[in-house]
Design an enzyme around this catalytic site. Structure first.
Site, PDB file in Angstrom:
ATOM      1  N   LYS A 157       0.828  -1.203   0.000  1.00  0.00           N
ATOM      2  CA  LYS A 157       0.000   0.000   0.000  1.00  0.00           C
ATOM      3  C   LYS A 157       0.870   1.265   0.000  1.00  0.00           C
ATOM      4  O   LYS A 157       2.086   1.194   0.247  1.00  0.00           O
ATOM      5  CB  LYS A 157      -0.914  -0.033   1.236  1.00  0.00           C
ATOM      6  CG  LYS A 157      -1.885  -1.217   1.249  1.00  0.00           C
ATOM      7  CD  LYS A 157      -2.786  -1.152   2.477  1.00  0.00           C
ATOM      8  CE  LYS A 157      -3.739  -2.347   2.504  1.00  0.00           C
ATOM      9  NZ  LYS A 157      -4.699  -2.248   3.629  1.00  0.00           N
ATOM     10  N   ARG A 214      -1.404 -14.441   3.458  1.00  0.00           N
ATOM     11  CA  ARG A 214      -2.188 -13.865   4.559  1.00  0.00           C
ATOM     12  C   ARG A 214      -1.495 -14.108   5.906  1.00  0.00           C
ATOM     13  O   ARG A 214      -1.511 -13.262   6.782  1.00  0.00           O
ATOM     14  CB  ARG A 214      -3.593 -14.472   4.584  1.00  0.00           C
ATOM     15  CG  ARG A 214      -4.444 -14.149   3.376  1.00  0.00           C
ATOM     16  CD  ARG A 214      -4.950 -12.734   3.361  1.00  0.00           C
ATOM     17  NE  ARG A 214      -5.781 -12.401   4.508  1.00  0.00           N
ATOM     18  CZ  ARG A 214      -6.424 -11.234   4.656  1.00  0.00           C
ATOM     19  NH1 ARG A 214      -6.326 -10.295   3.724  1.00  0.00           N
ATOM     20  NH2 ARG A 214      -7.146 -10.992   5.731  1.00  0.00           N
ATOM     21  N   HIS A 232      -1.808  -5.405   1.313  1.00  0.00           N
ATOM     22  CA  HIS A 232      -3.100  -6.029   1.032  1.00  0.00           C
ATOM     23  C   HIS A 232      -2.849  -7.388   0.408  1.00  0.00           C
ATOM     24  O   HIS A 232      -1.948  -7.534  -0.413  1.00  0.00           O
ATOM     25  CB  HIS A 232      -3.906  -5.179   0.041  1.00  0.00           C
ATOM     26  CG  HIS A 232      -5.077  -5.926  -0.528  1.00  0.00           C
ATOM     27  ND1 HIS A 232      -6.249  -6.089   0.179  1.00  0.00           N
ATOM     28  CD2 HIS A 232      -5.230  -6.614  -1.696  1.00  0.00           C
ATOM     29  CE1 HIS A 232      -7.088  -6.822  -0.553  1.00  0.00           C
ATOM     30  NE2 HIS A 232      -6.498  -7.155  -1.689  1.00  0.00           N
TER      31      HIS A 232
HETATM   32  N1  UDP Z   1      -9.506  -0.963   7.525  1.00  0.00           N
HETATM   33  C1  UDP Z   1      -9.643   0.223   8.259  1.00  0.00           C
HETATM   34  N2  UDP Z   1     -10.380   0.192   9.411  1.00  0.00           N
HETATM   35  C2  UDP Z   1     -10.988  -0.926   9.858  1.00  0.00           C
HETATM   36  C3  UDP Z   1     -10.866  -2.112   9.117  1.00  0.00           C
HETATM   37  C4  UDP Z   1     -10.125  -2.094   7.946  1.00  0.00           C
HETATM   38  O1  UDP Z   1      -9.104   1.267   7.879  1.00  0.00           O
HETATM   39  O2  UDP Z   1     -11.652  -0.889  10.912  1.00  0.00           O
HETATM   40  C5  UDP Z   1      -8.722  -0.941   6.269  1.00  0.00           C
HETATM   41  C6  UDP Z   1      -7.353  -1.600   6.421  1.00  0.00           C
HETATM   42  O3  UDP Z   1      -6.424  -0.891   5.614  1.00  0.00           O
HETATM   43  C7  UDP Z   1      -7.629  -2.993   5.898  1.00  0.00           C
HETATM   44  C8  UDP Z   1      -8.608  -2.717   4.756  1.00  0.00           C
HETATM   45  O4  UDP Z   1      -9.424  -1.668   5.285  1.00  0.00           O
HETATM   46  O5  UDP Z   1      -6.436  -3.621   5.458  1.00  0.00           O
HETATM   47  C9  UDP Z   1      -9.474  -3.866   4.340  1.00  0.00           C
HETATM   48  O6  UDP Z   1     -10.092  -4.427   5.483  1.00  0.00           O
HETATM   49  P1  UDP Z   1     -10.149  -5.999   5.707  1.00  0.00           P
HETATM   50  O7  UDP Z   1     -11.035  -6.240   6.878  1.00  0.00           O
HETATM   51  O8  UDP Z   1     -10.494  -6.659   4.414  1.00  0.00           O
HETATM   52  O9  UDP Z   1      -8.651  -6.348   6.155  1.00  0.00           O
HETATM   53  P2  UDP Z   1      -7.467  -7.125   5.391  1.00  0.00           P
HETATM   54  O10 UDP Z   1      -8.097  -8.177   4.518  1.00  0.00           O
HETATM   55  O11 UDP Z   1      -6.679  -6.095   4.623  1.00  0.00           O
HETATM   56  O12 UDP Z   1      -6.648  -7.726   6.506  1.00  0.00           O
HETATM   57 MG    MG Z   2      -9.713  -8.101   3.212  1.00  0.00          MG
END
Ligand code: UDP
Ligand code: MG
Length: 156
Positions: A15, A91, A121
């Site tokens: 990112k 992941r 991501h």
């Molecule tokens: N995110 C955020 N606040 C939250 C949850 C998620 O800003 O409360 C952002 C964060 O950058 C995260 C992305 O949104 O990586 C996508 O969220 P997801 O739950 O899909 O997490 P990831 O798959 O990236 O772990």
């Molecule tokens: Mg996600």
């Protein structure tokens, strides 16, 4: 249990905070050292349209607008990595979204303190991979090749 598919592909974005903080090499190295290989790599400035398509599943959530603004705020690095169970492995190496839950030893656990600015991501399933990867990569931007070390890293 580990699968027999040595050719699973994972989609990852470093990112804009990862680029700004000079962690591109560090993050790529973690994936490479684990045994995943790069089959696609490029720097991109994610457009509003791309970000909205990628994060369609989060539309309407409280963090959505701020996430889209963040993801389009500067250059990112997109990549496709290949290897056994590549999606789950990526992941695991990334660590949890919540900075209080991302374990030391993971990318997020070692380098980030914020739930939004979490550096990386990774598409979390085959369906997400199939949805997200083509937003950023054309077929001729992915490379099929053999690594001489494969037989030393994977049982066949
Ligand atoms: N995110 C955020 N606040 C939250 C949850 C998620 O800003 O409360 C952002 C964060 O950058 C995260 C992305 O949104 O990586 C996508 O969220 P997801 O739950 O899909 O997490 P990831 O798959 O990236 O772990
Ligand atoms: Mg996600």
């Amino acid at each position: 249990m580990a699968s027999d598919n040595l050719r699973e592909r994972a989609f990852v974005i470093i990112k804009p905070d990862g680029v700004q903080r000079g962690l591109v090499g560090e993050i790529i190295q973690r994936f490479e050292r684990k045994g995943l290989r790069l089959v696609g790599l490029k720097m991109i400035h994610i457009t509003l349209e791309q970000a909205r398509r990628q994060y369609a599943c989060h539309e309407g959530k409280p963090f959505y607008d701020s996430l889209i603004k963040f993801m389009t705020s500067g250059p990112s690095v997109a990549m496709v990595l290949e290897g056994r169970d590549a999606i789950a492995l990526v992941r695991k190496l990334m660590g949890a979204t919540d900075p209080l839950k991302s374990e030391p030893g993971t990318i997020r656990g070692d380098h980030s303190v914020d739930i939004k600015h979490n550096l990386v991501h990774g598409a979390d399933s085959l369906e997400s991979y199939q949805h997200e990867m083509p937003i950023y990569f054309a077929p001729d931007e992915l490379f099929d090749y053999e690594l001489a070390l494969t037989g030393w890293m994977y049982y066949r």
